[in-house]
Design an enzyme around this catalytic site. Structure first.
Site, PDB file in Angstrom:
ATOM      1  N   ALA A 115      57.535 -44.295 -34.591  1.00  0.00           N
ATOM      2  CA  ALA A 115      56.363 -43.466 -34.886  1.00  0.00           C
ATOM      3  C   ALA A 115      55.243 -43.774 -33.900  1.00  0.00           C
ATOM      4  CB  ALA A 115      55.908 -43.701 -36.325  1.00  0.00           C
ATOM      5  N   TRP A 136      55.904 -35.439 -35.197  1.00  0.00           N
ATOM      6  CA  TRP A 136      57.141 -35.297 -34.416  1.00  0.00           C
ATOM      7  C   TRP A 136      58.055 -36.502 -34.597  1.00  0.00           C
ATOM      8  CZ3 TRP A 136      56.525 -30.517 -33.788  1.00  0.00           C
ATOM      9  CH2 TRP A 136      55.381 -29.945 -33.254  1.00  0.00           C
ATOM     10  N   THR A 140      61.269 -38.286 -35.562  1.00  0.00           N
ATOM     11  CA  THR A 140      62.689 -38.109 -35.857  1.00  0.00           C
ATOM     12  C   THR A 140      63.106 -39.064 -36.977  1.00  0.00           C
ATOM     13  OG1 THR A 140      63.191 -37.449 -33.588  1.00  0.00           O
ATOM     14  CG2 THR A 140      65.021 -38.286 -34.904  1.00  0.00           C
ATOM     15  N   ARG A 195      64.617 -43.606 -21.982  1.00  0.00           N
ATOM     16  CA  ARG A 195      64.702 -42.389 -21.169  1.00  0.00           C
ATOM     17  C   ARG A 195      66.066 -42.268 -20.491  1.00  0.00           C
ATOM     18  NH1 ARG A 195      58.502 -43.081 -19.307  1.00  0.00           N
ATOM     19  NH2 ARG A 195      57.578 -41.805 -20.966  1.00  0.00           N
ATOM     20  N   ARG A 246      88.819 -15.107 -19.856  1.00  0.00           N
ATOM     21  CA  ARG A 246      88.374 -13.715 -19.961  1.00  0.00           C
ATOM     22  C   ARG A 246      88.699 -12.977 -18.668  1.00  0.00           C
ATOM     23  NH1 ARG A 246      85.505  -9.819 -22.349  1.00  0.00           N
ATOM     24  NH2 ARG A 246      83.944  -8.650 -21.162  1.00  0.00           N
ATOM     25  N   LEU A 282      78.891 -16.287 -20.209  1.00  0.00           N
ATOM     26  CA  LEU A 282      79.565 -15.731 -21.380  1.00  0.00           C
ATOM     27  C   LEU A 282      79.116 -14.306 -21.679  1.00  0.00           C
ATOM     28  CD1 LEU A 282      80.391 -18.753 -21.780  1.00  0.00           C
ATOM     29  CD2 LEU A 282      80.192 -18.326 -24.242  1.00  0.00           C
ATOM     30  N   GLU A 294      59.888 -37.837 -25.405  1.00  0.00           N
ATOM     31  CA  GLU A 294      59.848 -39.113 -24.657  1.00  0.00           C
ATOM     32  C   GLU A 294      59.154 -38.955 -23.308  1.00  0.00           C
ATOM     33  OE1 GLU A 294      62.842 -41.968 -24.842  1.00  0.00           O
ATOM     34  OE2 GLU A 294      63.696 -41.244 -26.716  1.00  0.00           O
ATOM     35  N   THR A 345      56.931 -35.540 -21.440  1.00  0.00           N
ATOM     36  CA  THR A 345      57.296 -34.267 -20.826  1.00  0.00           C
ATOM     37  C   THR A 345      57.709 -34.480 -19.372  1.00  0.00           C
ATOM     38  OG1 THR A 345      55.053 -33.807 -20.025  1.00  0.00           O
ATOM     39  CG2 THR A 345      55.591 -33.087 -22.275  1.00  0.00           C
TER      40      THR A 345
END
Length: 379
Positions: free
Chosen positions: A123, A155, A157, A242, A267, A338, A363, A365
Site C-alpha cells: 500500500a 489502487w 492490489t 519492475r 485461417r 485476428l 509500478e 508509469t
C-alpha cells in the site's frame, strides 16, 4: 528461450508453464468475463509452490532468485495476467521485509505468505500521490510505544483479500521524503476498511480497492526498518519488482503472439494461409523480435537487482518500460491479425490487449521510467 537460465530455472519454467496451461488458463476467460477472484488459479499456484517463489527457504519459501520470479511471472501471465497479478503482489509485500525487517518480523509475516495461508499487499499509492510518492498524506502518529495510522491508500492490489499489508505513511511531515516510514498492517487490525472494487479495463479478477485507516493502532513492532526509511524501502522494492512486471508484460505479449501465429497459420484467405502473406509475416517478425528483446531486458534487470549492481534502477526501468510498450503493441497487432475475430470475446486477444495496458502504468508509469533512465544516464 534458454539464455541466462540454468537447469534449475529451466525446470521451474517447465513446471510453471504446465501448471499455467493446465490449471490456470482454463479459468482465465471466466475470471475476466465475470470479474471474479481467480480462486481456483491461486489454489493451483499455491499447490505447485509458484505463488511466492522468491521468499527464502529460511522463511518457508522456495528461495528462488529474482530471475526465477520473472520466469514464473511470464509463464502465468502468458495465459492469465490476472492470476499472475494476484500472486505477484506477494513479492511486493515480501521484498520490503527482506530489505529492512528484523528477523522476528520476517519469520512472523513471511511464513504465512510462503505457505499460501494468506496473500500479501503493498500500500503505497494515493489519489494525489501516484508518481509523486513523497506527496502522500497518510499519517502515522506516535502514541505511547506505538502508532496511530490515519489516511487512505488507493489502487491496492489484493485489498480485502490479503491477510498482511506493507503500508507507507508520513511519520515526520517536515522531513519530506525522509519523513516516510513503512509498517505492517494485518487484516484483523481494527480500523481498516475497504472501498468498492475498482471497475477496471483489464485484470478484472484482481481485486483493486481503496484502503482506509481510521485511527488504526499499531504496536511498535509493526515498524519495518528505522523510522524515516520508508521511501528508500519502497523505491528499493520497485527497483526489483519492475523486473517482474517486465516478465508479466513479456508473458502477455508471448501469449498474444502464440495466438496470432496459430490463427494466421490455420485461417485461409485467397486460397492460402493468412501467415503466408508478406505483410502478415513482417508483422509477426516484428512481434517476435520485440518479445525476445523484452525477455532479455527482463532477465538482465533481474540479474542486476540480484547482485545489487550500480545500474539496477536503470536496468529495471528500461526493462519495465520496453517490455510493457511491447506488450501493448504486440497485443494490438494480435487483435489486428485476428481481424473481426480479434475484436470479439470469443478469442483472448482483446483480453490480452486490455490487460497489457496496465503494465505501462503501474509500478511507475513509462513516462516516469524514462525519467529514471535519463537521470541515470546524465547524472
Amino acid at each position: 528461450m534458454l539464455f541466462h537460465l540454468d537447469e534449475d530455472l529451466l525446470a521451474l519454467q517447465e513446471v510453471a508453464r504446465d501448471v499455467a496451461l493446465e490449471r490456470v488458463g482454463p479459468h482465465a476467460a471466466l475470471v475476466d468475463e465475470e470479474g471474479v477472484f481467480p480462486q481456483e488459479s491461486v489454489d493451483a499456484l499455491v499447490a505447485a509452490e509458484l505463488h511466492a517463489v522468491s521468499i527464502p527457504e529460511a522463511y518457508g519459501g522456495q528461495g528462488v532468485s529474482l530471475l526465477g520470479s520473472v520466469v514464473v511471472a511470464e509463464q502465468v501471465a502468458r495465459v492469465c495476467a490476472t492470476s499472475q497479478q494476484v500472486t505477484g503482489a506477494n513479492e511486493l509485500f515480501a521484498i520490503p521485509l527482506l530489505l529492512a525487517a528484523s528477523e522476528e518480523q520476517k519469520q512472523r509475516w513471511l511464513r504465512p505468505v510462503a505457505d499460501g495461508s494468506c496473500l500479501g499487499a503493498f500500500a503505497l499509492s494515493e489519489r494525489e500521490a501516484g508518481s509523486d510518492v513523497a506527496a502522500m498524506r497518510t499519517r502515522a502518529v506516535r502514541d505511547g510505544d506505538g502508532w496511530v495510522l490515519r489516511g487512505t491508500k488507493t489502487w491496492i492490489t489484493n485489498a480485502g483479500q490479503a491477510g498482511v499489508y506493507v503500508v507507507f505513511a508520513v511519520t515526520d511531515p517536515d522531513a519530506g521524503g525522509r519523513g516516510i516510514s513503512a509498517f505492517v498492517v494485518e487484516a484483523r487490525d481494527e480500523g481498516m476498511s475497504f472501498g468498492a472494487l475498482e471497475r477496471k479495463m483489464g485484470l478484472k479478477g484482481s481485486p483493486t480497492r481503496e484502503v482506509t485507516f481510521d485511527d488504526l493502532r499499531l504496536p511498535a513492532d509493526r515498524l519495518v526498518g528505522a523510522e524515516g526509511q520508508g521511501l528508500r524501502i519502497a523505491l528499493g522494492t520497485l527497483d526489483r519488482t519492475r523486473a517482474v512486471v517486465a516478465g508479466q508484460a513479456v508473458g502477455i505479449a508471448q501469449g498474444a503472439l502464440d495466438l496470432a501465429l496459430d490463427y494466421t497459420r490455420t485461417r485461409h484467405q485467397f486460397g492460402q494461409p493468412v501467415a503466408s502473406f508478406q505483410g502478415v509475416q513482417f508483422m509477426l517478425a516484428d512481434m517476435e523480435t520485440a518479445v525476445r528483446a523484452s525477455r532479455l531486458l527482463a532477465y538482465a534487470a533481474a540479474e542486476a537487482a540480484e547482485v545489487g549492481a550500480d545500474d539496477m534502477s536503470l536496468a529495471g526501468a528500461a526493462a519495465k518500460c520496453f517490455a510493457s510498450d511491447t506488450a501493448m503493441s504486440v497485443t494490438t497487432d494480435a487483435v489486428q491479425l485476428l481481424g473481426g475475430a480479434g475484436y470479439t470475446r470469443d478469442f483472448p486477444a482483446e483480453r490480452m490487449m486490455r490487460d497489457a495496458k496496465i503494465t505501462q502504468i503501474y509500478e511507475g508509469t513509462n513516462q516516469i521510467q524514462r525519467i529514471v533512465i535519463a537521470r541515470a544516464l546524465t547524472r
